[in-house]
Design a protein around this motif. Structure first.
Motif, short mmCIF file in Angstrom:
data_model
loop_
_atom_site.label_atom_id
_atom_site.label_comp_id
_atom_site.label_asym_id
_atom_site.label_seq_id
_atom_site.Cartn_x
_atom_site.Cartn_y
_atom_site.Cartn_z
N MET A 279 -32.99 37.36 12.19
CA MET A 279 -34.14 37.56 11.32
C MET A 279 -35.44 37.58 12.12
SD MET A 279 -35.36 35.33 8.01
CE MET A 279 -36.18 34.09 9.02
N MET B 266 -40.32 29.46 8.79
CA MET B 266 -39.05 30.18 8.73
C MET B 266 -37.87 29.22 8.84
SD MET B 266 -40.06 33.41 11.18
CE MET B 266 -38.35 33.91 11.30
N LEU C 135 -35.08 28.76 5.88
CA LEU C 135 -33.66 29.05 6.11
C LEU C 135 -32.80 27.81 5.93
CD1 LEU C 135 -33.88 31.43 9.19
CD2 LEU C 135 -33.09 32.02 6.91
N SER D 39 -29.52 42.68 16.39
CA SER D 39 -30.92 43.09 16.24
C SER D 39 -31.11 44.55 16.58
CB SER D 39 -31.82 42.22 17.13
OG SER D 39 -31.74 40.86 16.76
N PRO E 252 -41.69 38.37 10.01
CA PRO E 252 -41.33 37.35 11.01
C PRO E 252 -42.27 37.31 12.21
CG PRO E 252 -39.37 38.53 10.29
CD PRO E 252 -40.54 39.25 9.70
N SER F 242 -37.62 42.32 13.94
CA SER F 242 -38.96 42.88 13.88
C SER F 242 -39.36 43.51 15.21
CB SER F 242 -39.97 41.79 13.49
OG SER F 242 -39.63 41.21 12.26
#
Length: 301
Positions: free
Chosen positions: A146, A114, A118, A76, A106, A150
Motif C-alpha cells: 500500500m 496508516m 491498517l 508494487s 500514501p 504510489s
C-alpha cells in the motif's frame, strides 16, 4: 576564466555530497574497527562481520525483511504499472479524481496514521472473517505494498505520458490486440520506469513504522531488531551490518543500471540496422522502378 556561478554551484554540490556521504564512509571505516567502542579506533579487524554472521536474531530479521521486500517490489510493480497506465491513458473517467487521490494518498499520509488504520482493519477482519490469524509476514507485506504502489504508479504515469503513441498505433494497425500491444510494445518501452520496483524494495526493507504496527510475535523485521538494540547503545556490529547492506544495494543498483543501459543500446542498434536494411532495399528497388534512390537517413530514429 571560470564563472563565479559555476564555482558557487560546484561548491554547493560538493558540500551536499560531503554532507550525505561522509557519515556513510565513516560508518564503513569503523565497521573494520577492533574496538568495542564505536568511535574509538583500535586497529583493523573483521571480527564484527563474523559476529553478524553468527547472530541468529539479526539473520532471522534480515531474512524476513528480504522476503517481504521482494514480495513488495514484485507486487508494487504489477499493481503500480496498471495504476500508472490507467492514470496516463484512460482519460478523465468517472471517479478519476477519487482514483488519483487514492493512489497519491500514501505519499502524504503519515505512516503512523496508516499503521494505526491498517492495524484496526486487520483486528476487525480477524474478528469477523478469522483472517488474518495474527500479525506477521502477510500483514506487513500488505502494508508495504500500500505504501510503495504510489511510487511506482507516479513514475510509470510520467513515463507513459512521454511515450510515443506511434509504436502502439502501428502495432494495432497490424492486427495486434490491445493486451498484446501492452505486453509486447508498451512494457519494453517503459522498462526503465519499472526499475522503480527497486525503489519499492529499498522502501520496504528499511521501513520501521508500518512494520512496528503490523508485526507480531515471531515476525520481527531487521529494522525492528536494529532499533531495539540501538536504543540500548551503539554497537560496532551495527556498522558491519550497515556496510553489508550498503554493498548489496550498491551492487544491485549498479547491476540493474548496466543491464538497462545494455538493453537500450541493443534496442538502438536493432532500430539502426532496420533503417539501414530498409534503405538498402529502397536502393535496390529504385533503379528497377526508374527513379532516384531514396535518401533515407539511418541516423534519424
Amino acid at each position: 576564466m571560470i564563472k563565479p556561478n559555476r564555482i558557487l554551484s560546484t561548491s554547493v554540490l560538493t558540500l551536499g555530497f560531503l554532507f550525505l556521504y561522509i557519515p556513510i564512509i565513516s560508518l564503513v571505516v569503523y565497521s573494520f574497527n577492533s574496538s568495542n567502542l564505536v568511535t574509538v579506533w583500535a586497529g583493523f579487524s573483521l571480527k564484527w562481520y563474523g559476529a553478524v554472521l553468527h547472530d541468529a536474531e539479526l539473520l532471522a530479521g534480515a531474512w524476513l525483511s528480504l522476503k517481504i521486500a521482494l514480495l513488495t517490489a514484485f507486487s508494487s510493480v504489477v499493481v503500480g504499472t496498471w495504476a500508472g497506465f490507467v492514470l496516463a491513458r484512460m482519460g478523465r473517467f468517472k471517479g478519476f479524481t477519487l482514483f488519483t487521490a487514492m493512489i497519491n494518498a500514501p505519499l502524504v499520509i503519515p505512516e503512523v496514521i496508516m499503521g494505526i488504520s491498517l492495524l484496526l482493519l486487520f483486528v476487525a477482519m480477524e474478528q469477523v472473517f478469522d483472517w488474518p490469524a495474527g500479525r506477521g509476514l502477510v500483514t506487513i507485506w500488505i502494508g508495504h505494498v500500500m505504501l510503495c504502489v504510489s511510487f511506482v504508479a507516479i513514475i510509470v504515469q510520467s513515463r507513459m505520458k512521454e511515450l510515443n503513441l506511434a509504436f502502439e498505433e502501428a502495432a494495432l494497425d497490424l492486427g495486434a490486440t490491445p493486451l498484446k500491444v501492452f505486453f509486447v510494445i508498451t512494457l519494453p518501452l517503459i522498462s526503465q520506469a519499472l526499475v522503480s520496483g527497486l525503489l519499492s524494495f529499498t522502501v520496504s526493507i528499511d521501513d520501521l513504522i508500518l512494520s512496528a504496527f503490523l508485526s507480531g510475535p515471531g515476525s520481527t523485521t531487521l529494522p525492528l531488531v536494529v532499533y531495539s538494540r540501538v536504543r540500548l547503545g551503539l554497537n560496532p556490529e551495527m556498522n558491519a551490518l550497515a556496510t553489508i547492506f550498503i554493498c548489496l544495494v550498491t551492487t544491485g543498483v549498479v547491476g540493474v543500471n548496466r543491464w538497462m543501459q545494455s538493453r537500450e543500446r541493443k534496442r538502438m542498434r536493432d532500430i539502426h540496422r532496420a533503417f539501414i536494411s530498409e534503405a538498402n532495399e529502397d536502393q535496390k528497388r529504385a533503379p528497377a522502378a526508374g527513379k532516384a534512390p531514396s535518401k533515407l537517413n539511418p541516423a534519424k530514429v
